[in-house]
Design a protein around this motif. Structure first.
Motif, short mmCIF file in Angstrom:
data_model
loop_
_atom_site.label_atom_id
_atom_site.label_comp_id
_atom_site.label_asym_id
_atom_site.label_seq_id
_atom_site.Cartn_x
_atom_site.Cartn_y
_atom_site.Cartn_z
N LEU A 33 -32.92 22.59 -1.79
CA LEU A 33 -33.57 21.36 -1.02
C LEU A 33 -34.25 20.64 -2.20
N ALA A 34 -34.87 21.76 -3.39
CA ALA A 34 -35.40 20.92 -4.78
C ALA A 34 -34.30 20.20 -5.51
N LEU A 35 -32.79 20.85 -5.57
CA LEU A 35 -32.05 20.09 -6.11
C LEU A 35 -31.48 18.37 -6.47
N PRO A 36 -31.30 17.95 -7.02
CA PRO A 36 -31.40 16.34 -6.57
C PRO A 36 -30.06 16.22 -6.05
N ARG A 37 -30.43 15.54 -5.32
CA ARG A 37 -29.66 14.61 -4.55
C ARG A 37 -28.07 13.66 -4.91
N THR A 38 -26.76 14.30 -4.78
CA THR A 38 -25.40 13.30 -5.30
C THR A 38 -25.10 12.07 -5.26
N ASP A 39 -26.00 11.68 -3.31
CA ASP A 39 -25.88 10.25 -3.27
C ASP A 39 -25.55 9.49 -3.81
N PRO A 40 -24.74 8.07 -4.16
CA PRO A 40 -25.35 7.26 -4.76
C PRO A 40 -26.59 6.44 -4.76
#
Length: 212
Positions: free
Chosen positions: A47-54
């Motif tokens: 959950l702490a990882l950055p999201r990859t959605d543009p």
């Protein structure tokens, strides 16, 4: 391995069978608890990882420490000079709000402080430079409607085309052109090639050829 311990000869052991089975159950529960704790930890890290959605937006305005617009990206924003930004352009401004550089979709043409039509209404892409008060002074790009690749420099106001390098797909001309100080609507000097012809052509202010 714990299951195999159930066959162990408990005669002479320091604890009974019941105590031994209770110890096994406790070890099993500790193992299950450890696995659950690991799952929770892995989930928290994920959950702490950055999201990859543009990131999707129609426009972006970047301001300086004083809140002044310095960079515009996209179509939903209007520049400090009230000139709409091109949908596919990134435009840079000085602290006074004057355009200084635009990259991407060619924005509206600004000369002598006014927006004037370009030779083609079809979207083109270029790098465009501006003077200290936001007048267009040159650029490099491809004019889609005119089918022309251009590198050009403009004179100071009253603004007019000065010199340029161009490749015209329609006429076949490729070369250098220069205009008179006051735009006469015709080239003054034209040096280049067209088909099998290489020439230097000179014109007067009325567009009449004087030498070639």
């Amino acid at each position: 391995m714990l299951d195999n311990l159930e066959e162990y000869d408990m005669e002479g052991a320091p604890f009974t069978h019941e105590e031994w089975f209770r110890l096994q159950r406790r070890v099993r529960w500790l193992g299950i608890g450890f696995l659950l704790a690991m799952a929770v930890a892995i989930g928290a890290v994920w959950l702490a990882l950055p999201r990859t959605d543009p990131l999707r937006t129609r426009g972006l305005v970047i301001v300086d420490d004083d809140g002044r617009t310095r960079i515009l990206m996209g179509a939903s924003a209007t520049s400090p000079a009230d000139v709409p930004n091109a949908a596919g352009a990134i435009t840079y401004f000085d602290p006074q709000g004057h355009r200084r550089l635009a990259i991407g979709q060619t924005p509206a043409l600004v000369k002598n402080g006014k927006v004037v039509p370009r030779i083609s209404s079809e979207a083109s892409y270029s790098l465009t430079i501006y003077d200290a008060v936001g007048n267009e002074r040159g650029g490099a790009g491809y004019v889609a409607g005119a089918r022309r690749a251009v590198i050009a420099l403009d004179r100071a106001p009253p603004a007019a085309d000065a010199v340029g390098l161009l490749v015209d797909d329609s006429s076949g001309f490729a070369g250098f052109v220069a205009n008179y100080e006051h735009d006469s609507g015709s080239f003054a000097v034209q040096l280049g090639t067209q088909g099998d012809r290489a020439a230097l052509d000179l014109f007067d202010t009325k567009g009449r050829q004087k030498a070639h």
